[in-house]
Design an enzyme around this catalytic site. Structure first.
Site, PDB file in Angstrom:
ATOM      1  N   GLU A  26      17.471  60.974 -25.888  1.00  0.00           N
ATOM      2  CA  GLU A  26      16.356  60.636 -25.009  1.00  0.00           C
ATOM      3  C   GLU A  26      16.638  59.361 -24.223  1.00  0.00           C
ATOM      4  O   GLU A  26      16.083  59.166 -23.153  1.00  0.00           O
ATOM      5  CB  GLU A  26      15.060  60.505 -25.815  1.00  0.00           C
ATOM      6  CG  GLU A  26      14.531  61.835 -26.309  1.00  0.00           C
ATOM      7  CD  GLU A  26      13.192  61.742 -27.013  1.00  0.00           C
ATOM      8  OE1 GLU A  26      12.411  62.704 -26.910  1.00  0.00           O
ATOM      9  OE2 GLU A  26      12.918  60.713 -27.667  1.00  0.00           O
ATOM     10  N   GLY A  48      14.550  77.357 -42.282  1.00  0.00           N
ATOM     11  CA  GLY A  48      15.224  76.312 -43.026  1.00  0.00           C
ATOM     12  C   GLY A  48      16.321  75.628 -42.245  1.00  0.00           C
ATOM     13  O   GLY A  48      16.145  75.262 -41.086  1.00  0.00           O
ATOM     14  N   GLY A  73      11.479  68.217 -36.708  1.00  0.00           N
ATOM     15  CA  GLY A  73      12.893  67.883 -36.603  1.00  0.00           C
ATOM     16  C   GLY A  73      13.155  66.413 -36.865  1.00  0.00           C
ATOM     17  O   GLY A  73      14.143  66.043 -37.517  1.00  0.00           O
ATOM     18  N   ASP A  74      12.266  65.551 -36.384  1.00  0.00           N
ATOM     19  CA  ASP A  74      12.434  64.120 -36.604  1.00  0.00           C
ATOM     20  C   ASP A  74      12.225  63.765 -38.070  1.00  0.00           C
ATOM     21  O   ASP A  74      12.923  62.901 -38.620  1.00  0.00           O
ATOM     22  CB  ASP A  74      11.470  63.331 -35.730  1.00  0.00           C
ATOM     23  CG  ASP A  74      11.731  63.536 -34.254  1.00  0.00           C
ATOM     24  OD1 ASP A  74      12.899  63.779 -33.889  1.00  0.00           O
ATOM     25  OD2 ASP A  74      10.765  63.462 -33.468  1.00  0.00           O
ATOM     26  N   GLY A  98       0.241  65.480 -35.030  1.00  0.00           N
ATOM     27  CA  GLY A  98       0.934  64.280 -34.607  1.00  0.00           C
ATOM     28  C   GLY A  98       2.396  64.298 -34.998  1.00  0.00           C
ATOM     29  O   GLY A  98       2.876  65.205 -35.683  1.00  0.00           O
TER      30      GLY A  98
END
Length: 306
Positions: A140, A225, A252-253, A288
């Protein structure tokens, strides 16, 4: 305590939940709105800190309300900021569409001043990186800064993790700087040309990433998974269920930050993948991104369930 340094961006997430995404020129009514802290780098730092790591966040912020939001979430979750603040630009923001029925999302990111991160941000924190257990970055912020950070970490003997998101073409040699690379299905296809639709095709993509230089590849597969592949081991880790899926924005984060935290404290990569999957399974049951990251106690409790 293990030390993780994250290079990335913070953005304020503006999330809109609706039955479908509007067409160009169309206005539809949404079901809900939420303003919360986000940005892949920041989310991963929060996830790592809540999982028990000593997490440091390298980025740039403005001097606005969204910057205050960043500093607040980091203070509350134990992330140490390694930042500069700039009056001539703005703190990043993201527009997130969430499909009400599935919880799936589509995102537009405006990085703001974090889009100007360069090698000076790395040099300013060279000692911090050199003393870390793991260095993490994503895509990013500008590619050049990510590449430079990976080069410095590798030179200092620090393990490196690249989360290649959002998907883009990588500079030659970038994967060779990565001990771990963690794309999702779409990103893996963009990097390898292999469409990931199954565990078998994920394995092929992981093999291609290793052939391009990565030490190990982990393809995150959403509800299926994750697939881990290195020189000696290939294993599919099925997804865990921790309740109804509300939103997948931070999954993912959560996986990346908690995988890194587990690695840094000495877990094997396979056990760290399982740890990351447990964390992600909890995060999707909440709205969130940063706000959805689970605590260490919650992750350990989920793992104890088997």
């Amino acid at each position: 305590m293990s030390s993780i340094v994250i290079l990335g961006i913070f953005v304020a997430d503006t999330a809109y939940r609706a039955k479908r995404i509007p067409l160009i020129g169309e206005t539809i009514l949404g079901e809900n709105f939420n303003l919360s802290p986000g940005g892949k780098g920041s989310n991963q730092a929060v996830a790592a800190a809540k999982a028990g790591a000593n997490a440091h966040m390298i980025t740039r912020l403005g001097t606005d309300t969204f910057a205050d939001m960043a500093l607040d979430i980091w203070q509350k979750t134990g992330v140490t900021p390694a930042i500069t603040q700039h009056e001539n630009s703005y703190t990043g923001a993201a527009c997130i569409f969430i499909e009400a029925e599935s919880g799936n999302n589509a995102i537009i990111v405006a990085p703001g001043v974090a889009g100007e991160i360069d090698n000076s941000d790395i040099d300013r924190n060279a000692d911090l990186i050199a003393n870390a257990d793991i260095f993490i970055t994503q895509l990013e912020q500008p590619l050049g800064a990510a590449m430079y950070g990976l080069e410095l970490a590798r030179e200092k003997g620090v393990r490196t993790l690249l989360n290649p998101a959002p998907a883009t073409d990588l500079p030659d040699g970038m994967l060779a700087l990565c001990d771990f690379v963690t794309p999702n299905e779409t990103e893996a296809e963009g990097l390898t040309g292999i469409k990931v639709t199954s565990v078998a095709s994920a394995t092929q993509a992981a093999q291609a990433l290793r052939a391009a230089g990565a030490g190990a590849a982990i393809i995150t597969l959403g509800e299926n998974g994750a697939l881990y592949h290195d020189a000696d081991t290939t294993i599919h880790m099925p997804a865990m269920s921790s309740g109804k899926v509300i939103e997948t924005t931070g999954a993912g984060d959560s996986f990346n930050g908690c995988f890194a935290a587990a690695l840094a404290e000495g877990m094997t990569p396979v056990d760290a993948v399982r740890f990351g999957c447990a964390a992600a399974s909890i995060s999707v049951t909440r709205a969130g991104a940063a706000n959805s990251m689970p605590s260490r106690a919650e992750i350990d409790a989920r793992l104890a369930q088997g």
